[in-house]
Write a protein that holds these residues in place. Structure first.
Motif, PDB file in Angstrom:
ATOM      1  N   CYS A   1      25.645 -51.348  94.583  1.00 22.68           N
ATOM      2  CA  CYS A   1      25.442 -51.548  93.144  1.00 22.68           C
ATOM      3  C   CYS A   1      24.049 -52.096  92.844  1.00 22.68           C
TER       4      CYS A   1
ATOM      5  N   GLU B   1      30.486 -52.413  88.587  1.00 21.60           N
ATOM      6  CA  GLU B   1      29.164 -52.385  87.944  1.00 21.60           C
ATOM      7  C   GLU B   1      28.844 -50.971  87.447  1.00 21.60           C
TER       8      GLU B   1
ATOM      9  N   CYS C   1      27.638 -55.694  95.273  1.00 21.06           N
ATOM     10  CA  CYS C   1      27.401 -55.201  96.634  1.00 21.06           C
ATOM     11  C   CYS C   1      26.029 -54.508  96.690  1.00 21.06           C
TER      12      CYS C   1
ATOM     13  N   HIS D   1      32.612 -48.435  91.566  1.00 22.39           N
ATOM     14  CA  HIS D   1      32.438 -49.885  91.581  1.00 22.39           C
ATOM     15  C   HIS D   1      32.420 -50.405  90.137  1.00 22.39           C
TER      16      HIS D   1
HETATM   17 ZN   LIG Z   1      29.409 -52.458  94.194  1.00 15.79          ZN
END
Ligand SMILES: [Zn+2]
Length: 313
Positions: free
Chosen positions: A127, A99, A124, A97
């Motif tokens: 994260c 992040e 999300c 992801h």
């Molecule tokens: Zn994420």
């Protein structure tokens, strides 16, 4: 409450140097950010959101074609950029992801704490959990394009944390913390293979920095180093999460480094991988890493080197 909007990317490009425009950096120093803010007459959040938009096209998304750009601001004032990275042919669980990419970028640059996350999208749940286990996460701010700034504690209420499973933690263990590792092999025996020895040395250095303050799975720190055809090398280490799945494996950490520092994503050029981990640990990276690399670069060769990592909880 103030809502923040990104500085348009064409305006940011107008204040970048020709070199920066040719190859957008994944790191901007505090002094460079200050210069840019002064040139653009904008605030910090607006600039960071603009940088997140600027880096978004560089996401590697063969599956979703949905690009995300993120900037994390370190406590030093340096901004680290990240994008989502997907892989064809392997399970979705291996996805990085944006992040995580930006956080790993900060880790690679020895940043000890993250204070703000600016993104093109809402983070999300995966994260939010990943970031909640980083040092001083109760003070971590989030800003998303067009939204108000919030604390992580506002968007992850009643969080599941190491204390939830009765782990005594040093909550504020910085990202730069080091662990003791003891090689269970003789590095000098690799002298006849200088390239492999270089990878082993890099993997050991990365292993010392594996962010595993909880070691929930006993001796879980792990690291690897890899080399591409042409000689580019990269190394990475585990960033552990007590919620397990958000943990960032060492392979992904090394691949992130290729993207954010070497500006190289030619996974098929990986020709050698050296993994270091404790054979006494309850989990191993070796098998999954080999399986993933076999898809990314089928002819890559492997070496597995044992180390001893003290188990401290
Ligand atoms: Zn994420």
């Amino acid at each position: 409450m103030t809502k923040y909007n990104s500085v348009p990317t064409d305006k940011i490009r107008s204040v970048l140097t020709p070199e920066e425009n040719a190859k957008i950096p994944f790191v901007f120093s505090a002094s460079r950010l200050k210069e840019m803010r002064e040139s653009l007459c904008c605030g910090e959040n607006e600039l960071l959101l603009g940088l997140a938009q600027l880096i978004r096209p560089f996401a590697i998304t063969p599956l979703s074609h949905f690009n995300v750009g993120v900037v994390v601001l370190g406590i030093t004032g340096t901004a680290y950029l990240g994008v989502n990275i997907e892989f064809e042919g392997i399970p979705l669980s291996q996805t990085v992801h944006a992040e995580q990419c930006a956080t790993s970028n900060a880790w690679h640059h020895h940043e000890e704490q993250i204070v703000l996350v600016a993104g093109t999208e809402e983070p999300c749940g995966h994260c939010r959990q990943f970031l909640a286990e980083l040092p001083h996460s109760d003070k971590l701010h989030f800003v998303v394009d067009g939204r108000e700034e919030v604390l992580l504690t506002n968007i992850l209420v009643n969080p599941f944390l190491p204390t939830s499973i009765k782990i005594e933690i040093e909550k504020e263990t910085p990202l730069t913390s080091k662990i003791d590792v003891k090689p269970e092999f003789d590095l000098s025996e690799l002298s006849a293979q200088p390239q492999t020895k270089q990878l082993a040395t890099l993997a050991l250095e990365a292993l010392e920095r594996s962010y595993s303050p909880y070691q929930i799975s006993q001796c879980s720190p792990a690291a690897l180093a890899l080399r591409l055809k042409g000689g580019i090398v990269s190394a990475g280490a585990l960033i552990e999460n007590v919620a397990f799945n958000p943990s960032l494996p060492p392979l992904q950490s090394a691949l992130i480094r290729l993207v954010v520092i070497e500006h190289n994503q030619k996974w098929g050029d990986i020709e050698e991988v050296v993994i270091v981990e404790d054979p006494k640990a309850l989990i191993h990276q070796k098998e999954v890493t080999e399986a993933v690399i076999k898809v990314l670069s089928p002819s890559a060769k492997f070496m597995y080197l044992p180390v001893s990592v003290p188990h401290h909880p």
